[in-house]
Design a protein around this motif. Sequence first.
Motif, PDB file in Angstrom:
ATOM      1  N   THR A 100       0.834  -1.211   0.000  1.00 55.09           N
ATOM      2  CA  THR A 100       0.000   0.000   0.000  1.00 55.09           C
ATOM      3  C   THR A 100       0.864   1.254   0.000  1.00 55.09           C
ATOM      4  O   THR A 100       0.578   2.229  -0.720  1.00 55.09           O
ATOM      5  N   TYR A 101       1.927   1.237   0.794  1.00 55.59           N
ATOM      6  CA  TYR A 101       2.860   2.371   0.794  1.00 55.59           C
ATOM      7  C   TYR A 101       3.506   2.537  -0.582  1.00 55.59           C
ATOM      8  O   TYR A 101       3.640   3.664  -1.092  1.00 55.59           O
ATOM      9  N   ARG A 143       1.068   4.191  -2.989  1.00 53.81           N
ATOM     10  CA  ARG A 143       0.910   5.630  -2.762  1.00 53.81           C
ATOM     11  C   ARG A 143       2.146   6.409  -3.200  1.00 53.81           C
ATOM     12  O   ARG A 143       2.029   7.575  -3.601  1.00 53.81           O
TER      13      ARG A 143
END
Length: 234
Positions: A199-200, A203
């Motif tokens: 997820t990081y 982003r």
Amino acid sequence: MLARSIARCSATRLVARTPTRRNAALYSTNAAFTATKIRRSMTAKNKPMIAYLNIRRCKMSTEAPQPPVQEQPQVPVEPVESQVVPFWAKLLGAAGLIPFVAGAVGPFVLPMEAAGQVVLMQMTYGATILAFLGAPHWGFAISEFKRADLPALTSSHQAFRYVYGVVPQLFAWFCLCSPPWHGALGLLVGLTGAFVADTYAARAGLVPTWYPKLRLPLTMGAVLSIGVTWMQLM
């Protein structure tokens, strides 16, 4: 006498028809006046056009010469990235959930001896999947992949990729070396942590846009299946 009279009359008419100097002067004066009148009338009619031509001539004489137009170099346009998960990624990802689900359901429908073997197979498969999750980031680091919305790829981004490409493998090996209860718990922590790291990366623009959409349902299926197994081992 008659012949003399006729000759005198003819001579008189000839002299009358022959232009004298005065008549020639008057003729030339009339011709010049007529030409001047025609010229003035033509000038009056064409005065707007003459004025436009004079203004245009003045502009052309005062304008600076324009430099030659140079062709601008064509800037390469990056293709628009698709946000749809590829078909084969969805198909093979869904097929990869079969061993997880089989390991969770097996102890309920199989004898005790076979149930223990199914649980061991599920944990081994979960460890290989956890080790595999770091492989895409290693490949992204080698190819220096970045999304179009990422301004620049920094050294910290590359360091994160290389570290993430190795850590899941070491953690999966540790889970296989542990007792079944601790190993299942370690797989739950490892799979959840890998999803947080993905997820990081999404982003930060380090993975394709569709990658988190693929990872979310697959992670949920794997975590729920191993969670059921872990509860049976308690």
